[in-house]
Design a protein around this motif. Structure first.
Motif, PDB file in Angstrom:
ATOM      1  N   UNK A  14      17.143  12.152  23.908  1.00 61.29           N
ATOM      2  CA  UNK A  14      17.151  11.269  22.757  1.00 61.29           C
ATOM      3  C   UNK A  14      17.633  12.756  21.632  1.00 61.29           C
ATOM      4  N   UNK A  15      17.506  14.290  21.945  1.00 59.18           N
ATOM      5  CA  UNK A  15      17.799  15.154  20.947  1.00 59.18           C
ATOM      6  C   UNK A  15      18.787  15.460  21.230  1.00 59.18           C
ATOM      7  N   UNK A  16      20.758  15.048  22.094  1.00 64.72           N
ATOM      8  CA  UNK A  16      21.274  15.382  22.605  1.00 64.72           C
ATOM      9  C   UNK A  16      22.466  14.507  22.195  1.00 64.72           C
ATOM     10  N   UNK A  53      17.668  23.258  25.704  1.00 62.68           N
ATOM     11  CA  UNK A  53      18.932  23.135  26.082  1.00 62.68           C
ATOM     12  C   UNK A  53      19.730  23.881  25.856  1.00 62.68           C
ATOM     13  N   UNK A  54      19.873  25.249  24.936  1.00 66.10           N
ATOM     14  CA  UNK A  54      20.785  26.263  24.504  1.00 66.10           C
ATOM     15  C   UNK A  54      20.607  27.227  25.704  1.00 66.10           C
ATOM     16  N   UNK A  55      19.434  27.452  26.140  1.00 69.30           N
ATOM     17  CA  UNK A  55      19.618  28.096  27.351  1.00 69.30           C
ATOM     18  C   UNK A  55      19.899  27.684  28.566  1.00 69.30           C
ATOM     19  N   UNK A  56      19.894  26.372  28.640  1.00 71.28           N
ATOM     20  CA  UNK A  56      21.505  25.765  29.610  1.00 71.28           C
ATOM     21  C   UNK A  56      22.484  25.828  29.593  1.00 71.28           C
ATOM     22  N   UNK A  57      22.308  25.921  27.877  1.00 72.79           N
ATOM     23  CA  UNK A  57      24.046  26.314  27.220  1.00 72.79           C
ATOM     24  C   UNK A  57      24.635  24.449  26.843  1.00 72.79           C
ATOM     25  N   UNK A  58      23.804  24.031  26.596  1.00 73.16           N
ATOM     26  CA  UNK A  58      23.988  22.533  26.434  1.00 73.16           C
ATOM     27  C   UNK A  58      24.125  22.305  25.096  1.00 73.16           C
ATOM     28  N   UNK A  74      21.669  25.405  13.158  1.00 70.05           N
ATOM     29  CA  UNK A  74      22.321  24.404  13.009  1.00 70.05           C
ATOM     30  C   UNK A  74      22.663  23.884  14.255  1.00 70.05           C
ATOM     31  N   UNK A  75      22.842  22.951  15.168  1.00 70.37           N
ATOM     32  CA  UNK A  75      22.901  22.997  16.652  1.00 70.37           C
ATOM     33  C   UNK A  75      23.972  22.347  17.190  1.00 70.37           C
ATOM     34  N   UNK A  76      24.885  22.457  17.910  1.00 65.44           N
ATOM     35  CA  UNK A  76      25.966  21.154  18.273  1.00 65.44           C
ATOM     36  C   UNK A  76      25.777  21.182  19.554  1.00 65.44           C
ATOM     37  N   UNK A  77      26.092  19.850  20.427  1.00 63.92           N
ATOM     38  CA  UNK A  77      26.504  19.975  21.210  1.00 63.92           C
ATOM     39  C   UNK A  77      27.892  21.157  22.170  1.00 63.92           C
ATOM     40  N   UNK A  78      27.316  21.646  22.901  1.00 66.07           N
ATOM     41  CA  UNK A  78      28.378  22.225  23.688  1.00 66.07           C
ATOM     42  C   UNK A  78      29.420  21.474  24.707  1.00 66.07           C
ATOM     43  N   UNK A  79      30.374  21.720  25.027  1.00 60.03           N
ATOM     44  CA  UNK A  79      31.431  20.809  25.892  1.00 60.03           C
ATOM     45  C   UNK A  79      30.740  20.441  27.212  1.00 60.03           C
ATOM     46  N   UNK A  80      29.669  21.064  27.302  1.00 63.09           N
ATOM     47  CA  UNK A  80      29.201  21.031  28.581  1.00 63.09           C
ATOM     48  C   UNK A  80      27.458  19.860  28.186  1.00 63.09           C
ATOM     49  N   UNK A  81      27.173  20.134  27.052  1.00 62.86           N
ATOM     50  CA  UNK A  81      26.565  19.512  26.213  1.00 62.86           C
ATOM     51  C   UNK A  81      27.232  17.683  26.094  1.00 62.86           C
ATOM     52  N   UNK A  82      28.845  18.015  26.642  1.00 66.23           N
ATOM     53  CA  UNK A  82      28.878  16.847  25.958  1.00 66.23           C
ATOM     54  C   UNK A  82      28.865  16.145  27.065  1.00 66.23           C
TER      55      UNK A  82
END
Length: 121
Positions: A14-16, A53-58, A74-82
């Motif tokens: 949900x957060x992602x 999520x940040x430690x997991x680089x998402x 502010x948090x945004x998705x990394x490519x890994x998070x996408x």
């Protein structure tokens, strides 16, 4: 099982999903989740998930100046998070369909109850 226990398993997804819509900071994320009906989420439960999520680089965090006080992260998705949210959505469809099939049909609740539950929201 209470609502907060069930939510623990899907909170990360949900957060992602919320961050996928647009970059957001912690308190805004909390407000957006609760506005969407997740009142069982406490503000304090969000920050440990954001850290993980940040430690997991998402997700990636960027500090932005705020006109109303301290800088906000502010948090945004990394490519890994996408990729992670794409995978979560695919898995969620399968899981939610399966659970709905068991709970709402075979579990003694007919389609009338299912529609009444969704209209009540």
């Amino acid at each position: 099982m209470n609502k907060s226990q069930m939510l623990k398993g899907v909170l990360e997804g949900c957060i992602l999903a919320v961050i996928e819509e647009r970059p957001t900071y912690g308190y805004e994320l909390y407000l957006r989740l609760t506005d969407q009906g997740l009142q069982a989420v406490s503000e304090g439960s969000i920050y440990p998930v954001l850290l993980r999520l940040q430690k997991e680089e998402l997700i990636e965090g960027t500090f932005v100046k705020s006109a109303n006080g301290p800088n906000r992260k502010y948090y945004s998705l990394s490519d890994k998070g996408k990729q992670a949210i794409k995978h979560f959505k695919q898995e969620w469809i399968v899981l939610s369909d399966s659970v709905n099939e068991i709970v709402l049909k075979k579990g003694g609740r007919g389609d009338d109850d299912h529609h009444r539950i969704h209209r009540a929201k």
